[in-house]
Design an enzyme around this catalytic site. Structure first.
Site, mmCIF file in Angstrom:
data_model
loop_
_atom_site.group_PDB
_atom_site.id
_atom_site.type_symbol
_atom_site.label_atom_id
_atom_site.label_comp_id
_atom_site.label_asym_id
_atom_site.label_seq_id
_atom_site.Cartn_x
_atom_site.Cartn_y
_atom_site.Cartn_z
ATOM 1 N N ASP A 100 -26.465 6.669 -20.272
ATOM 2 C CA ASP A 100 -26.652 7.154 -18.905
ATOM 3 C C ASP A 100 -27.252 8.548 -18.932
ATOM 4 O O ASP A 100 -26.960 9.344 -19.840
ATOM 5 C CB ASP A 100 -25.299 7.264 -18.181
ATOM 6 N N ASN A 138 -30.546 13.944 -8.170
ATOM 7 C CA ASN A 138 -31.244 13.441 -6.981
ATOM 8 C C ASN A 138 -30.871 14.237 -5.739
ATOM 9 O O ASN A 138 -31.727 14.559 -4.904
ATOM 10 C CB ASN A 138 -30.915 11.960 -6.767
ATOM 11 N N HIS A 144 -35.411 12.493 -4.551
ATOM 12 C CA HIS A 144 -35.624 11.231 -5.258
ATOM 13 C C HIS A 144 -36.983 11.153 -5.939
ATOM 14 O O HIS A 144 -37.128 10.449 -6.944
ATOM 15 C CB HIS A 144 -35.447 10.058 -4.292
ATOM 16 N N ASP A 175 -37.241 10.171 -9.731
ATOM 17 C CA ASP A 175 -38.078 9.120 -10.320
ATOM 18 C C ASP A 175 -38.899 9.671 -11.485
ATOM 19 O O ASP A 175 -39.069 9.004 -12.511
ATOM 20 C CB ASP A 175 -39.015 8.537 -9.257
ATOM 21 N N GLU A 225 -29.705 4.788 -13.427
ATOM 22 C CA GLU A 225 -29.977 5.760 -14.490
ATOM 23 C C GLU A 225 -29.435 5.294 -15.828
ATOM 24 O O GLU A 225 -29.311 6.078 -16.773
ATOM 25 C CB GLU A 225 -29.368 7.123 -14.132
#
Length: 336
Positions: A193, A201, A206, A210, A237
């Site tokens: 992770d 985020n 976001h 990304d 993630e």
């Protein structure tokens, strides 16, 4: 893209006849219709010339010394391996049995000797129409193949990162369990992770999130140095690494190198309590698969190890079998 043949285009026609006069008449008729002519006077030479020149159409005499035209047709069909070149048999005999033998040998139609330019022109136009239809069919088949390949790519790869998706990871994991079982070789699996990615985020947005996922994905891709290593996005993630032929000590060494590479990349994390840059937590499991080994079991063990890595402070990998994380192993090695 497959080149399309127009019905008006000239053809390269191979004329096969052991007699010179019929070949001369056929050449004259074909050239008057605007076609290019190749000639062969014997069956074996006809097959060789076909292989060398790959004509668009063949006018093939049935009655020849040695091998007849039916033999030539069978040799040509065997050499095409899925292709198709129209074959028109030339014969003074055109009864039902002769037509049947010609079709069985791979021919497409009969022309009675002596041939006339008018009838030959009509037969050639019919064959050209079939060639055009076949070219269109091949073109559609190629488009369908490309569309299926694209669909397969979309169904097995994550759109954002380009990594294999969960479906492909599960499929590959089953394959590698079977392969390593046959080979008697170790298989390592890692689930990892991005630490505190929700906070990333929430702080950076976001779009930046990304971009971070893409950077980490590229790092994981670059870390897969061997042909069978596989990196995938398991969801959100969370990522997975399948490492065939990797023992547990090698998996730990690999994990430490991966963490160092990520640290050197120095991807800023705007709100991480672990470090100023993006970090990873990972769970490792390793086994030499046997009949009791399942993909589900490996994933559960890797997930449990991931939980342990997070509980120990994150920014580390924990090995399920060694009951040791990368930080602890590093300290142990430094004391040796």
């Amino acid at each position: 893209m497959i080149a399309m043949l127009s019905i008006q285009e000239s053809l390269t026609v191979l004329v096969v006849d052991d007699q010179a006069v019929p070949r001369l008449l056929a050449r004259a008729a074909l050239e008057s219709l605007g076609h290019r002519v190749l000639e062969s006077a014997d069956p074996e030479g006809a097959v060789r010339l076909f292989m060398q020149s790959r004509p668009d159409l063949i006018l093939l005499d049935v009655e020849m010394p040695g091998h007849d035209g039916y033999w030539v047709a069978r040799q040509i069909r065997a050499a095409e391996q899925g292709g198709w070149t129209p074959i028109l048999f030339l014969s003074g005999r055109n009864g039902d049995e002769e037509v049947w033998r010609g079709i069985e040998a791979g021919g497409d139609d009969f022309l009675s000797k002596p041939i006339t330019t008018t009838l030959l022109s009509a037969k050639l136009r019919a064959m050209q129409r079939l060639l055009v239809m076949r070219a269109k069919l091949l073109e559609r088949s190629e488009e369908l193949r490309a569309a299926n390949a694209q669909l397969r790519e979309l169904s097995t790869h994550d759109a954002l990162t380009g990594l294999c998706n969960r479906r492909a990871i599960d499929e590959r994991l089953h394959q590698e369990i079977a392969a390593c079982r046959r080979e008697g070789q170790p298989l390592s699996l890692a689930l990892l992770d991005i630490d505190h990615f929700k906070r990333f985020n929430d702080s950076a947005g976001h779009v930046a999130g990304d971009a971070c996922l893409k950077q980490v994905s590229q790092l994981l891709t670059d870390a897969c140095l061997r042909p069978r290593d596989l990196a995938g996005r398991y969801g959100g993630e969370e990522f997975a690494l399948i490492l065939p032929l990797t023992p547990r000590s090698g998996a730990m060494t690999y994990a430490r190198a991966l963490l160092r590479t990520l640290a050197r990349a120095a991807i800023p994390h705007p709100d991480s309590p672990v470090a100023p840059n993006v970090t990873l937590s990972g769970g490792l499991t390793t086994c030499v698969p046997d009949e009791a080994t399942t993909a589900e079991g490996l994933l559960l063990r890797a997930d449990d190890a991931l939980y342990q890595a997070k509980a120990k402070g994150r920014n580390r990998f924990f090995s399920y079998e060694m009951q040791l994380d990368t930080e602890e192993q590093l300290h142990q090695n430094s004391r040796l």
